[in-house]
Design an enzyme around this catalytic site. Structure first.
Site, PDB file in Angstrom:
ATOM      1  N   CYS A  32       0.890  -1.165   0.000  1.00  0.00           N
ATOM      2  CA  CYS A  32       0.000   0.000   0.000  1.00  0.00           C
ATOM      3  C   CYS A  32       0.931   1.218   0.000  1.00  0.00           C
ATOM      4  O   CYS A  32       1.792   1.303  -0.873  1.00  0.00           O
ATOM      5  CB  CYS A  32      -0.958  -0.026   1.191  1.00  0.00           C
ATOM      6  SG  CYS A  32      -0.192  -0.399   2.779  1.00  0.00           S
ATOM      7  N   ASP A  84      -0.432  -1.549   6.893  1.00  0.00           N
ATOM      8  CA  ASP A  84      -1.871  -1.580   7.187  1.00  0.00           C
ATOM      9  C   ASP A  84      -2.614  -2.493   6.206  1.00  0.00           C
ATOM     10  O   ASP A  84      -2.823  -3.663   6.483  1.00  0.00           O
ATOM     11  CB  ASP A  84      -2.451  -0.166   7.144  1.00  0.00           C
ATOM     12  CG  ASP A  84      -1.989   0.677   8.322  1.00  0.00           C
ATOM     13  OD1 ASP A  84      -2.076   0.189   9.454  1.00  0.00           O
ATOM     14  OD2 ASP A  84      -1.542   1.824   8.109  1.00  0.00           O
TER      15      ASP A  84
END
Length: 531
Positions: A298, A303
């Site tokens: 990401c 996350d």
């Protein structure tokens, strides 16, 4: 244990502070003073105090001190916890052993300790698996071109086709579209490791977000990565997820409005986000199952990346669907690889409005629960384990979810001065076991990521609502308990029959050795259970 419950207040306690201050004068003339508290585990509590001789401020100050120990120079409760358990949960995950279980190292992948002092990347673990042909100098040059130095490293390898799941952070392309030949070559080494024609790069972000990140020096892999395909998975960022959960809290407490329930739930977009995360993980798992290696990232790789890699591994590898296997998965993909628990949860920190707060790990556990609902016999653990994990994500009773990364945990001596959550879980495993579990070692699970098949996890999100809390157990949970009780009853009867059979056989042998004993009584017959 008072401080355990106070720690639940951490990120939302500030709401209560402002409420307290605004109501202090208002309740001066009332016979009772009410203190409302918002907790992180979806609960809202109220203290009712008599006015005579009782000060709400004393209680406020006591709660404030224990809820935010770091802001008052006090240790987190996990460092004060003196509980004893028969097993040391810190030993559940050993990186080298886990790599060996996967068949590593081999002639394509090697294990490196270049990060043993956290010099290559301060948020990565000390043990990493990298392409066999890459040198330590290659790794350093690639780290300079990846956000936070989080280079592409192996998370999981398919035993048969040797396709891999590799995780990392975004490349530092920037507005000028910088290139890095070392990074391009490094990804090609990953592709060549199992002769994948094209390396698939899954960028968890929406494409517009990835483009916007160029303005801050980030970006994504462009056309210069000639042997790679880039796929955006459109999963929103931490801020969107935080607001979505806030909306969900609003519709489940203090009342659930039945007449507009479906439209209210839809307006939170929570299940929509769950769907996108699951859908992305399915794409990763399917690509790897088909023999193609993948890279997942990401922005910073701690996350959405952790969500996708861990869920894909749960689909591909039945080991992670066992009770201890899930513990290893969480330790490996979340704790070891630096999901920012301190920033996302905020233990002991009074800055409840911090924009880094986000329910990313909660979302992952929700996705696991969705999978257990669709495949009720595929998981060794039950829902109770998932609830326990989330309860202690916030409780601050254990050191498992403290701090942002492994280096910070080492610095704060978490493994020697606090207890692991897995010490609790593995000391009473029977309450977390699924009696319907059927081991299937080679099966890949593909859940249906459709809004028609996803459910709100009522047992977690609405369990504190007074209307829901006292309802009867779910039929499945009731059946679990009945089957467990029936199993225990059968095993007890079997043990009694075996003991009776053993003693009777000894008696018969003694009688047969006596004169004329054989003809005195006929042999006894015993009924045996099907077990």
């Amino acid at each position: 244990m008072f401080q355990i419950h106070c720690c639940l207040l951490c990120s939302t306690f500030g709401k209560w502070i402002s409420t307290f201050r605004s109501q202090t004068r208002e309740t001066e003339t009332h016979p009772l003073g009410f203190l409302p508290l918002c907790l992180q585990d979806m609960r809202n509590l109220r203290f009712a105090l008599k006015q005579e001789g009782h000060s709400r401020r004393d209680l406020f100050e006591l709660l404030f001190r224990y809820a935010f120990p770091l802001s008052h120079g006090s240790p987190l409760f996990a460092y004060l916890n003196q509980e004893k358990f028969p097993e040391n949960g810190w030993s559940i995950y050993k990186p080298v052993e886990e790599f060996r279980r996967q068949g590593l190292p081999n002639n394509k992948w090697r294990i490196t300790f270049i990060n043993k002092n956290y010099e290559l990347c301060d948020t990565y673990p000390t043990v990493l698996a990298v392409p066999f042909k890459s040198t330590e100098e290659d790794l350093k040059r690639v780290a300079a071109f990846r956000s936070r130095g989080r280079i592409p490293v192996l998370s999981w390898i398919h035993r048969e086709n040797k396709a891999v799941i590799v995780r990392c952070s975004q490349p530092l392309v920037g507005m000028s579209g910088k290139r890095n030949k070392d990074d391009e070559r490094y990804l090609d080494l990953i592709r060549e490791a199992n002769d994948t024609t094209k390396l698939t790069i899954y960028d968890a972000r929406p494409s517009v977000n990835a483009v916007a990140n160029k303005a801050t020096g980030g970006g994504y892999e462009g056309d210069e990565y000639q042997n790679a395909d880039l796929v955006f998975l459109d999963i929103q960022n931490i801020h969107v997820m935080r607001e979505s959960l806030k909306k969900l809290k609003d519709i489940v407490y203090p009342t659930v409005e039945e007449s507009h329930w479906l439209s209210s739930l839809e307006s939170t977009h929570w299940l929509e986000h769950i769907k996108l995360v699951l859908s992305g993980a399915i794409q990763v798992a399917d690509k790897v199952s088909g023999g193609h290696s993948v890279v997942v990232h990401c922005s910073d790789g701690w996350d959405r990346t952790a969500q996708l890699t861990s869920l894909a591994m749960l689909m591909l590898d039945s080991h992670f669907r066992t009770l201890r296997g899930l513990q290893v998965l969480i330790e490996k993909e979340w704790i070891s690889f630096g999901h920012k628990f301190a920033s996302r949860i905020g233990h002991g920190d009074k800055n409840h409005t911090d924009q880094d707060r986000s329910p990313i790990f909660v979302q992952f556990i929700d996705c696991v629960w969705q999978m257990t609902k669709q495949f009720p016999t595929a998981f060794e653990f039950n829902e109770n384990l998932l609830l326990t994990i989330l309860d202690h994500l916030y409780s601050c009773r254990f050191g498992t979810f403290l701090y942002n990364c492994e280096s910070a945990r080492d610095q704060n001596e978490v493994r020697t001065k606090t207890l692991s959550l897995w010490s609790l879980v593995n000391s009473k495993m029977e309450i977390y076991l699924n009696p319907f579990y059927t081991p299937e070692s080679g099966r890949v699970l593909y859940p249906v990521a459709s809004m028609r098949h996803l459910e709100l996890w009522v047992t977690y999100y609405i369990r504190w609502n007074p209307r829901i809390q006292h309802q009867q157990q779910s039929p499945v949970e009731q059946r679990y308990r009945e089957l467990l009780a029936l199993r225990d009853e059968y095993l007890k009867k079997l043990e009694q029959l075996q003991m009776s059979d053993s003693s009777s056989t000894s008696s018969d042998l003694a009688n047969s050795s006596a004169p004329n004993a054989a003809s005195s009584t006929p042999p006894k017959k015993y009924l045996r259970t099907p077990l």
